[in-house]
Design an enzyme around this catalytic site. Structure first.
Site, PDB file in Angstrom:
ATOM      1  N   GLY A  60       0.842  -1.191   0.000  1.00 18.20           N
ATOM      2  CA  GLY A  60       0.000   0.000   0.000  1.00 18.20           C
ATOM      3  C   GLY A  60       0.876   1.239   0.000  1.00 18.20           C
ATOM      4  N   CYS A  87       5.601  -6.007   0.628  1.00 18.23           N
ATOM      5  CA  CYS A  87       5.896  -4.575   0.549  1.00 18.23           C
ATOM      6  C   CYS A  87       5.499  -3.872   1.843  1.00 18.23           C
ATOM      7  CB  CYS A  87       5.209  -4.001  -0.705  1.00 18.23           C
ATOM      8  SG  CYS A  87       5.714  -2.333  -1.093  1.00 18.23           S
ATOM      9  N   HIS A 174       7.416  -7.569  -5.068  1.00 18.55           N
ATOM     10  CA  HIS A 174       6.031  -7.970  -5.379  1.00 18.55           C
ATOM     11  C   HIS A 174       5.987  -9.295  -6.130  1.00 18.55           C
ATOM     12  CE1 HIS A 174       3.891  -4.321  -4.094  1.00 18.55           C
ATOM     13  NE2 HIS A 174       5.053  -3.730  -4.346  1.00 18.55           N
ATOM     14  N   GLU A 176       3.489 -10.960  -6.886  1.00 15.88           N
ATOM     15  CA  GLU A 176       2.266 -11.067  -7.697  1.00 15.88           C
ATOM     16  C   GLU A 176       2.417 -10.430  -9.077  1.00 15.88           C
ATOM     17  OE1 GLU A 176       2.875  -9.066  -5.269  1.00 15.88           O
ATOM     18  OE2 GLU A 176       1.807  -7.168  -5.376  1.00 15.88           O
ATOM     19  N   SER A 228     -25.347  -4.316 -21.264  1.00 13.07           N
ATOM     20  CA  SER A 228     -24.547  -3.423 -22.102  1.00 13.07           C
ATOM     21  C   SER A 228     -24.054  -4.130 -23.353  1.00 13.07           C
ATOM     22  CB  SER A 228     -23.335  -2.951 -21.306  1.00 13.07           C
ATOM     23  OG  SER A 228     -22.479  -4.057 -21.093  1.00 13.07           O
ATOM     24  N   VAL A 231     -19.246  -8.512 -21.594  1.00  7.00           N
ATOM     25  CA  VAL A 231     -19.171  -9.872 -21.062  1.00  7.00           C
ATOM     26  C   VAL A 231     -19.921  -9.997 -19.733  1.00  7.00           C
ATOM     27  CG1 VAL A 231     -17.585 -11.646 -20.235  1.00  7.00           C
ATOM     28  CG2 VAL A 231     -16.942 -10.228 -22.173  1.00  7.00           C
ATOM     29  N   SER A 233     -22.406  -8.275 -18.015  1.00  2.00           N
ATOM     30  CA  SER A 233     -23.863  -8.282 -17.877  1.00  2.00           C
ATOM     31  C   SER A 233     -24.478  -9.454 -18.631  1.00  2.00           C
ATOM     32  CB  SER A 233     -24.481  -6.939 -18.285  1.00  2.00           C
ATOM     33  OG  SER A 233     -24.142  -6.612 -19.606  1.00  2.00           O
ATOM     34  N   THR A 234     -23.842  -9.882 -19.722  1.00  2.00           N
ATOM     35  CA  THR A 234     -24.400 -11.012 -20.480  1.00  2.00           C
ATOM     36  C   THR A 234     -24.270 -12.318 -19.685  1.00  2.00           C
ATOM     37  OG1 THR A 234     -23.680  -9.872 -22.481  1.00  2.00           O
ATOM     38  CG2 THR A 234     -24.413 -12.134 -22.742  1.00  2.00           C
TER      39      THR A 234
END
Ligand code: XMP
Length: 594
Positions: A60, A87, A174, A176, A228, A231, A233-234
């Site tokens: 952070g 970190c 990091h 990740e 919309s 991807v 909302s569908t």
């Protein structure tokens, strides 16, 4: 969201969010390794974390010694689970357990070489000299008593530390981030070697659990969605459709007039193949395009579109057409956009305003919202979509911005000629960029050389650093008029210019699809800019980029034959004078021109 996670998804690992941009990345990487993980606020009491196998404290931007900086409950260090601090997380471990943290003399940002020696389970198969990604100023200057120091870089003497006996570890780098060579190995060691996790997570196996969750939440009510065509909302809609059946779900799509060519029929086709009579279109082009008349400023355009969306949604909600009685609202909100996951404040502002307008807030408060994807990441949503047999054409689409073509239709107030510079031409077309941490709005430098010529991207970066007044460099790939004679015009968003852009975008897209280039880039915005001459007042900018998450991006070179074919097809369009190729990385440019 008032939707507590189903018992089928109890996290083995909790990531404590200390306000960084990295906590979602950590959680995503852990899930990619097959272990279900969720985010909690950093101050979550240890009593609420009992039962998890491991805790990761994220990075952070704060300093541990500043008042008000994110903290953790010190009792987490006495829980029977393992802890990994990344970190700022490593600094918090040192701070709480009696070590020292100091402001570094100079920060360490980007790639660094780590020398790591350790027999700890965390580093099995990951020791030795290696490349890591660093992003910090403060450092741990003394490890807590009983801790070993495992690694150092040139500027960071304690790049990793830990107590194997207590199963508490810290890394300043990091793991990740992809640039950390052995990061995946280290995270995997933490999960399986240190915490003793078992693989329990595969997004494709979630569909029946999610459908059951939908049935429980919805009860005997029905569900209505604003979709919309993207991807999220569908997929969310399809899950509800499967869970509840076609009589109990409806989708409404707002056509703003700011969509790409054939978008509305495409979305209509996808939904009609899901079921008859479940989908409707609200045509609102005049309202959106009309409200944008005469507006140049990018932020103002965005604001107007946001307001119009709110207006249209609230009108539909207020009409009672769907929400009277037994209807509730479904939304495609995904995990990073939920408040519980600590999604960054900024991301929330951009992405959730459509999902959180006041009418919707009211429904939320009344428990009349269902968000089936609220625990999933974007890639996981795609996987679920594949499991549901949704068309790959929809699932693997490039991201498309909510405000649509409005931010790809550049506007200017004045007629001004390009100006010669020793390196090229200064075009008085203003586009948005990002330099340092601030937004810029500056003219573009045009170069008359091939975007494929060696070193051209490097040259573009040097030019932007050297010429303070610009934030972008574009190469001219073809023109009807000599560059010296090009002028900007006073131009705004009109149906005529949007149609011109749609025609250009559609040419680019079909050539990209037929050549396979579509899948070599992360996104390929096509932009119309008011630069031209005579009866060809506009030009087209090609902006193919590579990126991981849109936060940073690289301009990508295109095969010459494809570029030549694209350029001549675009120059054959009425009203188009010149074709440009954006050579700018992000930063200093942004992906969109706005
Ligand atoms: P920039 O232009 O900021 O874009 O480099 C980064 C990524 O975000 C997309 N984008 C948006 N997506 N709503 C969205 O859903 C928006 O308002 C929006 N603005 C930009 C952009 O297309 C790129 O992928």
């Amino acid at each position: 969201m008032n939707q507590s996670p189903d018992q089928g998804t109890r996290p083995q690992i909790i990531v404590l969010d200390t306000g960084g941009q990295y906590c979602h990345l950590i959680t995503r990487k852990i899930r990619e390794l097959g272990v279900y993980s969720e985010i909690r606020p950093s101050e979550t009491p240890a009593s609420e974390l009992a039962g998890v196998l491991g805790i990761v404290i994220s990075g952070g931007p704060a300093s541990v010694y500043e008042s008000g900086s994110p903290q953790v409950d010190p009792a987490i260090f006495d829980l029977p689970c393992a802890v990994l601090g990344i970190c700022y997380g490593q600094q918090l471990i040192a701070w709480h357990l009696g070590g020292t943290v100091s402001p570094g003399k100079k920060g360490e940002y980007g790639m660094a070489h780590l020398d790591l020696e350790s027999s700890a389970a965390l580093f099995q198969g990951a020791t030795g000299r290696q490349q890591v990604w660093m992003s910090h100023r403060d450092t741990v200057t003394a490890a807590p008593a009983g801790f070993d120091v495992y690694g150092a870089t040139e500027t960071c003497a304690i790049a990793s530390m830990g107590s194997a006996a207590r199963r508490i570890y810290g890394v300043q780098f990091h793991p990740e981030v992809v640039h950390t060579e052995r990061g995946r190995q280290i995270l995997s060691n933490f999960l399986f070697g240190v915490c003793g996790c078992e693989t329990d997570w595969s997004p494709r196996e979630q569909t029946s659990r999610i459908e059951e969750e939908i049935r429980q939440r919805v009860g005997d009510r029905n569900v209505f969605f604003f979709v919309s065509g993207g991807v999220d909302s569908t997929v969310a809609f399809t899950l509800c459709l499967r869970a509840l059946g076609p009589e109990r779900v409806r989708a409404l799509y707002v056509d703003t007039g700011l969509m790409r060519d054939s978008e509305t029929p495409f979305v209509q086709g996808v939904f009609e193949s899901l079921g008859k009579g479940i989908f409707a279109v609200e045509y609102a082009e005049e309202r959106f395009v009309g409200a944008l008349a005469g507006v140049r400023e990018p932020e103002k355009k965005r604001h107007i579109i946001g307001e119009k969306f709110v207006e249209v949604q609230e009108q539909i909600l207020a009409s009672g057409q769907f929400l009277e009685g037994n209807w509730i609202l479904g939304q495609g909100t995904i995990y990073p956009d939920t408040i519980e996951s600590g999604g960054t404040a900024k991301a929330d502002l951009i992405k959730t305003h459509h999902n959180r307008v006041s009418g919707i807030q009211k429904l939320l408060a009344e428990g009349r919202i269902v968000e089936p994807l609220h625990l999933l990441y974007k890639d996981e949503v795609r996987e679920v979509g594949r499991e549901l047999n949704l068309p790959e054409e929809l699932l693997s689409r490039h991201p498309f911005p909510g405000p649509g073509l409005a931010i790809r239709c550049l506007c200017e107030d004045e007629v001004r000629p390009v100006e010669p510079l020793d390196a090229g031409w200064l075009a008085p077309l203003h586009s948005v960029g990002v330099q340092g941490d601030s937004r810029t709005y500056r003219p573009v430098l045009l170069l008359e050389e091939s975007p494929a010529s060696p070193g051209v991207h490097l040259k573009a970066t040097e030019m932007i650093n050297r010429l303070a007044g610009i934030n972008r460099v574009a190469a001219v790939t073809g023109t009807h008029t000599p560059v010296a004679e090009l002028k900007t015009s006073a131009a705004y968003i009109t149906t005529e210019r949007l149609d011109r852009l749609r025609a250009a975008d559609s040419i680019v897209r079909s050539l990209c699809l037929s050549s396979g280039f579509e899948h070599k880039v992360w996104q390929f915005p096509v932009i119309i800019v008011p630069l031209g001459a005579g009866d060809r007042p506009d030009s087209i900018v090609l902006r193919p980029i590579d990126s991981v998450d849109g936060m940073t991006a690289q301009s990508v070179a295109m095969p010459q034959a494809l570029l030549d074919e694209m350029t001549s097809a675009l120059l054959a369009l009425p009203g188009i004078c010149t074709v440009l190729y954006d050579l700018t990385h992000k930063p200093p440019g942004t992906i969109e021109w706005e």
